[in-house]
Scaffold this active site. Structure first.
Site, short mmCIF file in Angstrom:
data_model
loop_
_atom_site.label_atom_id
_atom_site.label_comp_id
_atom_site.label_asym_id
_atom_site.label_seq_id
_atom_site.Cartn_x
_atom_site.Cartn_y
_atom_site.Cartn_z
N TYR A 142 90.24 -37.68 50.82
CA TYR A 142 90.41 -38.90 50.17
C TYR A 142 91.69 -38.87 49.20
O TYR A 142 92.31 -39.86 48.99
CB TYR A 142 89.27 -39.53 49.50
CG TYR A 142 88.12 -40.11 50.41
CD1 TYR A 142 88.44 -39.89 51.71
CD2 TYR A 142 87.29 -40.49 49.98
CE1 TYR A 142 87.29 -40.56 52.58
CE2 TYR A 142 85.98 -40.91 50.55
CZ TYR A 142 86.20 -40.70 51.99
OH TYR A 142 85.08 -41.21 52.62
N LYS A 189 81.47 -28.59 57.87
CA LYS A 189 81.62 -28.52 59.55
C LYS A 189 82.43 -27.09 59.36
O LYS A 189 83.61 -26.93 59.83
CB LYS A 189 82.76 -29.59 59.60
CG LYS A 189 82.94 -29.68 61.09
CD LYS A 189 81.79 -30.45 61.92
CE LYS A 189 82.05 -30.23 63.54
NZ LYS A 189 80.92 -30.51 64.31
N ASP A 221 77.26 -32.92 61.46
CA ASP A 221 76.85 -33.80 62.64
C ASP A 221 75.34 -33.52 62.72
O ASP A 221 74.57 -34.64 63.01
CB ASP A 221 77.39 -33.35 63.83
CG ASP A 221 77.79 -32.15 64.07
OD1 ASP A 221 77.54 -31.23 63.15
OD2 ASP A 221 78.00 -31.46 65.42
N ASP A 245 80.20 -39.61 51.56
CA ASP A 245 80.28 -40.75 51.41
C ASP A 245 79.52 -41.48 52.83
O ASP A 245 78.58 -42.32 52.36
CB ASP A 245 81.76 -41.07 51.67
CG ASP A 245 81.95 -42.76 51.40
OD1 ASP A 245 81.26 -43.68 51.20
OD2 ASP A 245 83.23 -43.21 51.78
N ASP A 249 75.17 -43.16 52.36
CA ASP A 249 75.21 -44.76 53.05
C ASP A 249 74.03 -44.53 54.00
O ASP A 249 73.12 -45.58 54.09
CB ASP A 249 76.55 -45.31 53.62
CG ASP A 249 77.08 -46.07 52.51
OD1 ASP A 249 76.80 -45.91 51.22
OD2 ASP A 249 77.89 -46.70 52.78
#
Ligand code: NAD
Length: 355
Positions: A142, A189, A221, A245, A249
């Protein structure tokens, strides 16, 4: 203990829910012998109305000078047409960056009594869901360099992390695990990304300082799958900005109600900003029906993480659980045909339970 708390009610339901959280803090203060002094500040739409911008330098300074910040929510249709830099939500970003808050704690907590509002099957939920996601907030993709071709044929975002950035967020996560069930899952990852390989190395090194916390690693994942397959296996999850993020959620969705979930943003030192995860809910503002629990639990987190008042924080959390198990509901968590109470009444029930 005496503490100065910057209180930013914000817009929409903000003032209603903040009122109940402050009254709850006052109840705790009087029982446990503390003094909390409140400095009420404007941010978001209310600041635009008063000063023409979402956050003034003076407000930021006052927030910085406080021991901690408690925020309701900002925004609403009245300010929707404003251009980017003048939108109410800019106040949140300015507060987070101005206060140097790089660590976001998002608990996803679901009480068994509310399991029917979760999209998951009851056998998956088991005894309830209680996961804490620790998300790195100021680094990663980001904030990395952004580029795009003049002719629009390509674009790129750089994912970058320094050892220091990973180390400081890891420490926050280990500290959080110490205050909970002593289990930490680091999500990355590392089979594909160089930043993730560094992440894994640094988190493993920091773990040497926390031998009482059990550390495991999971690919993102797989973590996304495990959260819906067996959420009960997680205590604290630490991860980088974008993975956090998405996973936070996902985790809040599986608990069922947005009106129940708190969040904390922390930086160096003890200060922090505490707020519900939901927005200003303009559709129900001023009607005394908003659920104040997310904000009341945010105040509890403030006691725990900024003031080290674990017993007092737990008193609030236990009171919320007792009230929920006792069947008190606001409209958003009431079942079909079930009776419900308003914002003030819910706050009062929680304060009674604390006493
Ligand atoms: P929202 O979270 O405000 O509302 C979504 C839905 O959830 C609405 O139906 C609302 O009534 C309900 N809801 C939210 N909080 C509730 C509570 N405590 N009790 C009962 N029901 C509740 O999201 P939105 O509608 O997308 O956004 C509304 C405004 O809030 C927008 O201006 C948005 O930009 C802003 N917003 C602010 C924040 C923040 O301040 N941190 C976060 C998200 C959205």
């Amino acid at each position: 203990m005496e503490k100065y708390i910057a209180v930013i009610p914000g817009d929409g339901i903000g003032p209603d829910i903040i009122k109940e959280a402050v009254k709850t803090l006052d109840t705790v203060a009087s029982i446990y012998g503390h003094t909390f002094r409140y400095n009420y500040l404007l941010a978001g739409g209310s600041s635009i109305d008063e000063y023409g911008i979402p956050l003034t330098e003076e407000t930021l300074k006052e927030a910085k000078d406080s021991d901690s910040v408690l925020l309701g929510a900002v925004g609403g249709p009245k300010w929707d047409g404003m251009e980017g830099s003048k939108r109410p939500e800019k106040a949140l970003l300015a507060l987070r960056s101005g206060l140097g808050l790089y660590c976001n704690l998002r608990p996803a907590l679901m009480y068994k009594a509310l399991s029917s509002s979760s999209p998951l099957k009851s056998e998956v939920i088991g005894d309830g869901i209680d996961v804490m996601i620790v998300r790195e907030l100021t680094g990663g993709i980001y904030f990395g360099e952004k580029k795009k071709a003049e002719d629009g044929s390509w674009a790129s975002d750089l994912m970058k992390y320094s050892t220091a950035e990973i180390e400081r967020i890891s420490r926050k996560a280990f500290e959080a695990a110490r205050k909970r069930r002593h289990k930490l899952t680091s999500v990355d990852k590392a089979n594909v990304l160089e930043t993730s390989r560094l992440w894994r190395k640094v988190v493993s090194k920091v773990a040497e300082d926390y031998p009482d916390v059990e550390l495991s690693h999971l690919y993102v994942d797989n973590a996304a799958m495990q959260l819906v397959k067996n959420p009960g296996q997680f205590d604290v999850i630490v991860t980088e900005n974008m993975f956090g993020d998405i996973l936070s959620d996902e985790a809040s969705m599986i608990t069922g109600s947005i009106g129940m979930l708190s969040s904390a943003s922390l930086g160096e030192g003890k200060g922090g900003m505490y707020e519900p995860i939901h927005g200003s809910a303009p559709d129900i503002a001023g009607k005394d029906i908003a659920n104040p629990i997310a904000t009341i639990l945010s105040a509890a987190s403030m006691l725990r993480y900024s003031f080290d008042l674990d017993t007092e924080a737990k008193a609030i959390e236990d009171a919320v659980e007792k009230v929920i198990n006792g069947g008190v509901r606001t409209f958003d968590i009431a079942g079909k045909g079930e009776k419900y109470v308003g914002t003030e009444e819910m706050g009062k029930a929680i304060r009674e339970a604390i006493k």
